[in-house]
Design a protein around this motif. Structure first.
Motif: not given
Length: 583
Positions: A119-138
């Motif tokens: 689904r589109t919402g899932d695709l969008m969440n992984r490229i936005s919210e999930d990437v932001n969580q990874v950025r906090l680690y990096a």
């Protein structure tokens, strides 16, 4: 942390900035360590003055010197802390940028099957919210992690050198803290994954609601939609609160253990002072050391939470990055395409529905010919166009272009030689001019106007207040169905490709406009290979050849005159549509 290994390539890319940031971080923390020892010295000077061991002038000079050293060290620590953030935090933003681009590029390379299954919402969440969580680690996690490690590496040996017994009692709570962090972090990882999956569900729901708001309003589904959102929101609240309850244990536990350390410093240090083993200045120095450890120790919980959430998010990102398109890219570049297309016993079954759309279809289209494809809904007409554009690969059989297998062509080169107008015309939320220019980025205004006239949409555009600069709503909602189709046709025409694919793209226009557009298309597609899918005989009768499909099989083939002389689907369709027109 195995999922986070995916980021190692970015750490290697920015290793110099990261290394510089780590060095700066260590320097900043070292300057921070200056203050406690000089506070000890200041107290010692005051004690010596009170015991008349040192003159007032000498005491004043020493105090001023020590204070200036403390202030200077604090300023230098602050300056290097600023540089630290400018290096490490900036690197995290670079990594965020690169990771988003990597995901987006990967999304674009995946086949249509992938988009049917996600689904589109899932695709969008992984490229936005999930990437932001990874950025906090990096970024923040590395920065504060280095700070904490530096303080521990420097402070703990220093404390044992100055007062081993006092240091041992002071650091006694830390092993307990390590065990608690390990236990709680496991729970955080599990609950973080649940929260991230929920956010995808919520994004999907809201995206579908916003896209289908006209249907919701038409059927007065607002109360039902609100009720569904309320259930989702409450479910999400419960999941987030479950994670927050675990996170809430960290800081109180840290502060409690630091408080116990302070009490131990005062009690044990006081007992040693009474016995004459240490001075009162050293007790003050140790209290400062313990409080310097307060933030790093307290932040260990936060860092653990960040790493666990990043691990959960990167795992979700990797799930998509590990998927690959079943369409293997060829290596032949299309330069001088003639436009011959041949289907050899082509069969195709949709993977998601297992519908057998085509069954051993064979036909040949010569360069420059116009072929019309007719048939009932679900007969496989659009599937033929999708296979020519290689949006899917055939299940069996073979498709040849200019006598070469279609699989041998480089995908970008192949699709760059095709101008496609889909059945459901999709326009982007941009100006009409830019929507047409998607077919040719460097198109001039004169070219755009000329092509819009060929698509019989120029007058409609000139009726808008901002004309060609009119910005369309999402999916082109500003325009009517017929206008969207004609802008989509203009976008294909301005590309001037060697092969045209028109998928029932005139279904929303009246017959007079259709006839005018068809005449213009005939001129524009001269010497171009053209495939037209339609339900109307009027769109097909002037074609060089007509293919009639039924249930995935080719049942009739020939010109309008030939097929109109034979009893069958085409003749019956022509009669019915002719009588409708007369009525």
């Amino acid at each position: 942390m195995k999922e986070l290994r995916h980021l190692n390539k970015y750490f290697k890319k920015y290793w110099l900035k990261l290394f510089l940031g780590i060095i700066i971080t260590i320097i900043a923390r070292v300057f921070q360590l200056v203050m406690p020892s000089y506070v000890n010295k200041i107290i010692t000077v005051v004690e010596q003055f009170l015991n008349t061991e040192i003159a007032e002038t000498a005491a004043r000079d020493l105090l001023l010197e020590y204070i200036l050293i403390i202030v200077g060290a604090a300023l230098l620590s602050g300056f290097f802390t600023f540089l630290m953030r400018q290096t490490i935090i900036n690197v995290s933003r670079y990594i965020e940028y690169d990771l988003k681009n990597e995901i987006f590029d990967h999304y674009q390379n995946l086949s249509l099957n992938f988009y049917k299954q996600n689904r589109t919402g899932d695709l969008m969440n992984r490229i936005s919210e999930d990437v932001n969580q990874v950025r906090l680690y990096a970024g923040p996690a590395i920065m504060y992690g280095i700070q904490t490690l530096t303080l521990f590496v420097c402070l703990v040996p220093l404390m044992f050198i100055k007062a081993p017994t006092l240091a041992a009692y002071t650091l006694l709570p830390l092993p307990i803290l390590s065990v608690l962090i390990y236990k709680i972090s496991k729970i955080i990882h599990k609950r973080s994954t649940i929260v991230q999956e929920y956010l995808s569900t919520l994004s999907t729901f809201t995206q579908e609601v916003f896209s289908g708001v006209s249907v919701i309003k038409a059927y007065t589904l607002e109360p039902q939609t609100n009720a569904e959102l309320n259930v989702l929101a409450n479910d999400g609240k419960d999941k987030s609160m479950s994670l927050a309850r675990v996170n809430a244990w960290f800081f109180p536990l840290m502060i409690l253990l630091i408080g116990i350390s302070n009490i131990l410093v005062i009690y044990i240090g006081g007992m040693q002072y009474i016995r004459g083993e240490i001075g009162v200045g050293l007790i003050a120095e140790f209290i400062l050391y313990v409080n310097m450890l307060t933030w790093p120790v307290a932040i260990v919980g936060w860092l653990t939470s960040i790493v666990q959430r990043a691990e959960a998010s990167q795992k979700r990102i990797n799930e998509f990055l590990d998927q690959h398109s079943e369409l293997e890219n060829g290596n032949i570049q299309l330069k001088d395409l003639e436009g011959e297309i041949e289907f050899k016993d082509v069969s195709f079954t949709y993977e998601d529905t297992e519908i057998n759309a085509l069954k051993k279809i064979s036909f040949t289209i010569k360069p420059g010919e116009t072929i019309a494809i007719l048939g009932k809904t679900g007969s496989g007409k659009s599937t033929i166009l999708d296979l020519v554009a290689r949006l899917y690969d055939v299940t069996s059989g073979e498709i040849l272009i200019d006598s070469k297998p279609i699989k041998d062509f480089e995908l970008t080169s192949l699709r760059g030689s095709i101008g496609a107008v889909p059945q459901d015309a999709f326009l982007f939320s941009d100006s009409i001019k830019n929507n047409i220019k998607f077919g040719k980025e460097d198109a001039t205004d004169e070219e755009i106007v000329s092509i819009a006239k060929d698509a019989v949409v120029h007058e409609n555009i000139m009726g808008f207040s901002k004309k060609y600069d009119t910005v369309l709503g999402e999916r082109g909602i500003t325009l009517s169905g017929g206008q969207k189709q004609r802008v989509s046709i203009a976008r294909a025409l301005i590309k001037n490709p060697k092969i045209y694919l028109f998928d029932d793209c005139l279904s929303a226009v009246d017959t007079e406009t259709e006839e005018e557009i068809l005449n213009n298309l005939k001129k524009a597609s001269k010497e171009k290979t053209t495939l037209i899918v339609s339900h109307r005989v009027s769109s097909a009768k002037n074609a060089d050849k007509i293919l009639v499909l039924e249930d995935g099989r080719l049942i009739q083939e020939g010109t309008h005159e030939k097929l109109n002389m034979i009893d069958g689907y085409y003749k019956e369709l022509y009669k019915n549509q002719l009588s409708e027109k007369e009525n």
